[in-house]
Design a protein around this motif. Structure first.
Motif, PDB file in Angstrom:
ATOM      1  N   ASN A 173       0.361  -5.048  -7.950  1.00 53.85           N
ATOM      2  CA  ASN A 173       0.370  -5.483  -6.555  1.00 53.85           C
ATOM      3  C   ASN A 173       0.251  -4.312  -5.582  1.00 53.85           C
ATOM      4  O   ASN A 173       0.114  -4.524  -4.374  1.00 53.85           O
ATOM      5  CB  ASN A 173       1.654  -6.262  -6.245  1.00 53.85           C
ATOM      6  N   HIS A 174       0.345  -3.088  -6.091  1.00 50.06           N
ATOM      7  CA  HIS A 174       0.294  -1.898  -5.242  1.00 50.06           C
ATOM      8  C   HIS A 174      -1.102  -1.287  -5.231  1.00 50.06           C
ATOM      9  O   HIS A 174      -1.757  -1.204  -6.266  1.00 50.06           O
ATOM     10  CB  HIS A 174       1.275  -0.837  -5.730  1.00 50.06           C
ATOM     11  N   VAL A 175      -1.506  -0.834  -4.055  1.00 53.79           N
ATOM     12  CA  VAL A 175      -2.750  -0.078  -3.897  1.00 53.79           C
ATOM     13  C   VAL A 175      -2.386   1.336  -3.472  1.00 53.79           C
ATOM     14  O   VAL A 175      -1.609   1.532  -2.538  1.00 53.79           O
ATOM     15  CB  VAL A 175      -3.670  -0.737  -2.842  1.00 53.79           C
ATOM     16  N   PHE A 176      -2.923   2.322  -4.185  1.00 58.33           N
ATOM     17  CA  PHE A 176      -2.715   3.732  -3.833  1.00 58.33           C
ATOM     18  C   PHE A 176      -3.864   4.184  -2.924  1.00 58.33           C
ATOM     19  O   PHE A 176      -5.043   3.947  -3.229  1.00 58.33           O
ATOM     20  CB  PHE A 176      -2.702   4.615  -5.080  1.00 58.33           C
ATOM     21  N   VAL A 177      -3.519   4.859  -1.841  1.00 54.05           N
ATOM     22  CA  VAL A 177      -4.510   5.443  -0.932  1.00 54.05           C
ATOM     23  C   VAL A 177      -4.100   6.879  -0.654  1.00 54.05           C
ATOM     24  O   VAL A 177      -2.935   7.139  -0.336  1.00 54.05           O
ATOM     25  CB  VAL A 177      -4.586   4.653   0.398  1.00 54.05           C
ATOM     26  N   HIS A 178      -5.026   7.825  -0.801  1.00 52.05           N
ATOM     27  CA  HIS A 178      -4.701   9.217  -0.464  1.00 52.05           C
ATOM     28  C   HIS A 178      -5.522   9.684   0.730  1.00 52.05           C
ATOM     29  O   HIS A 178      -6.490   9.030   1.133  1.00 52.05           O
ATOM     30  CB  HIS A 178      -4.865  10.140  -1.676  1.00 52.05           C
ATOM     31  N   GLY A 185      -7.459   1.694  -5.718  1.00 52.03           N
ATOM     32  CA  GLY A 185      -7.306   3.050  -5.218  1.00 52.03           C
ATOM     33  C   GLY A 185      -8.328   3.342  -4.134  1.00 52.03           C
ATOM     34  O   GLY A 185      -9.490   2.942  -4.233  1.00 52.03           O
ATOM     35  N   GLY A 186      -7.885   4.024  -3.091  1.00 50.27           N
ATOM     36  CA  GLY A 186      -8.780   4.319  -1.980  1.00 50.27           C
ATOM     37  C   GLY A 186      -8.520   5.682  -1.373  1.00 50.27           C
ATOM     38  O   GLY A 186      -7.533   6.349  -1.675  1.00 50.27           O
ATOM     39  N   ARG A 239      -8.331  -1.777   1.837  1.00 50.55           N
ATOM     40  CA  ARG A 239      -7.018  -1.396   2.360  1.00 50.55           C
ATOM     41  C   ARG A 239      -7.136  -0.186   3.285  1.00 50.55           C
ATOM     42  O   ARG A 239      -6.511  -0.139   4.343  1.00 50.55           O
ATOM     43  CB  ARG A 239      -6.083  -1.109   1.191  1.00 50.55           C
ATOM     44  N   SER A 240      -7.951   0.798   2.901  1.00 53.56           N
ATOM     45  CA  SER A 240      -8.161   1.983   3.740  1.00 53.56           C
ATOM     46  C   SER A 240      -8.815   1.599   5.065  1.00 53.56           C
ATOM     47  O   SER A 240      -8.433   2.082   6.136  1.00 53.56           O
ATOM     48  CB  SER A 240      -9.046   2.996   3.013  1.00 53.56           C
ATOM     49  N   ARG A 241      -9.791   0.705   4.983  1.00 55.32           N
ATOM     50  CA  ARG A 241     -10.486   0.242   6.182  1.00 55.32           C
ATOM     51  C   ARG A 241      -9.512  -0.462   7.133  1.00 55.32           C
ATOM     52  O   ARG A 241      -9.552  -0.255   8.354  1.00 55.32           O
ATOM     53  CB  ARG A 241     -11.604  -0.708   5.769  1.00 55.32           C
ATOM     54  N   THR A 294       0.854  -1.194   0.000  1.00 52.21           N
ATOM     55  CA  THR A 294       0.000   0.000   0.000  1.00 52.21           C
ATOM     56  C   THR A 294       0.883   1.234   0.000  1.00 52.21           C
ATOM     57  O   THR A 294       1.833   1.311   0.776  1.00 52.21           O
ATOM     58  CB  THR A 294      -0.906   0.041   1.247  1.00 52.21           C
ATOM     59  N   VAL A 295       0.561   2.197  -0.874  1.00 51.40           N
ATOM     60  CA  VAL A 295       1.310   3.447  -0.937  1.00 51.40           C
ATOM     61  C   VAL A 295       0.359   4.571  -0.532  1.00 51.40           C
ATOM     62  O   VAL A 295      -0.658   4.799  -1.186  1.00 51.40           O
ATOM     63  CB  VAL A 295       1.862   3.703  -2.360  1.00 51.40           C
TER      64      VAL A 295
END
Length: 206
Positions: A33-38, A59-60, A94-96, A7-8
């Motif tokens: 394999n990467h999830v972007f979260v802002h 994305g999240g 992922r954010s959760r 996660t980034v």
């Protein structure tokens, strides 16, 4: 670090998220394999990451519903904070998970709700500061210094918030308008008549 992460978290200014996401993808180190979260409350995941959606796994949005004036201090006390969560299924999951790991409460949002959500946050947080400034300005005009005025008004604001917590809306409302005290309201308006701006604020909120 990017190669080791799944996660980034893009904790940057709202108007920089798209550019930073592009630069990260441009490194060649980002894969499916990467999830972007802002962390912005005003930008949906699709708006932020739609341009790189085919390059990432999801994305999240993970937005702390919290007035953060000191980032370092806030990091030590995020437990119990409500987080606005939005995004695609993987991004939301992922954010959760991040919010739950730090003891946060979760408010799930859709992309269509996020602008109104952030506007509500701005009104309650930022505009509360502006209201205290209006009160301090009124007292300053009659010779009570701003520092002394703010010190006097803050316990009043804190008590109002506590009333909201205990009594909710509209039970927490007090004052002359709640009582129907027209003469007091008229005296207030008379005291404000030298400032059209302050009079307008009083009338609109009243």
């Amino acid at each position: 670090i990017l190669l080791e992460a799944s996660t980034v978290l893009l904790a940057v200014r709202d108007d920089a998220i798209v550019e930073v996401a592009s630069k990260l993808v441009g490194t060649g180190l980002i894969t499916k394999n990467h999830v972007f979260v802002h962390c912005s409350g005003s930008v949906s995941a699709d708006e932020a990451f739609g341009h790189v959606r085919d390059k990432i796994g999801g994305g999240g949005v993970l937005h702390p519903l919290r007035a953060i004036a000191d980032g370092r201090g806030a990091m030590r006390s995020l437990a119990g904070t409500t987080f606005g969560i939005e995004g695609d299924e993987i991004g939301k999951a992922r954010s959760r998970a991040i919010a739950q790991a730090i003891g946060g409460e979760i408010l799930e949002l859709s992309g269509g709700q996020i602008a109104a959500y952030h506007a509500a946050a701005a009104v309650v947080s930022n505009y509360l500061v502006a209201l205290v400034d209006v009160g301090a300005e009124l007292l300053d005009q009659v010779g009570i210094g701003r520092r002394q005025a703010i010190d006097a008004l803050l316990p009043l604001a804190s008590g109002t918030l506590e009333n909201l917590r205990e009594r909710g809306l509209p039970g927490a409302l007090t004052g002359p308008i709640r009582r129907g005290d027209k003469d007091t309201v008229a005296r207030h308006l008379q005291a404000l008549e030298s400032s059209d701006e302050l009079t307008e604020v009083y009338r609109v909120l009243g």
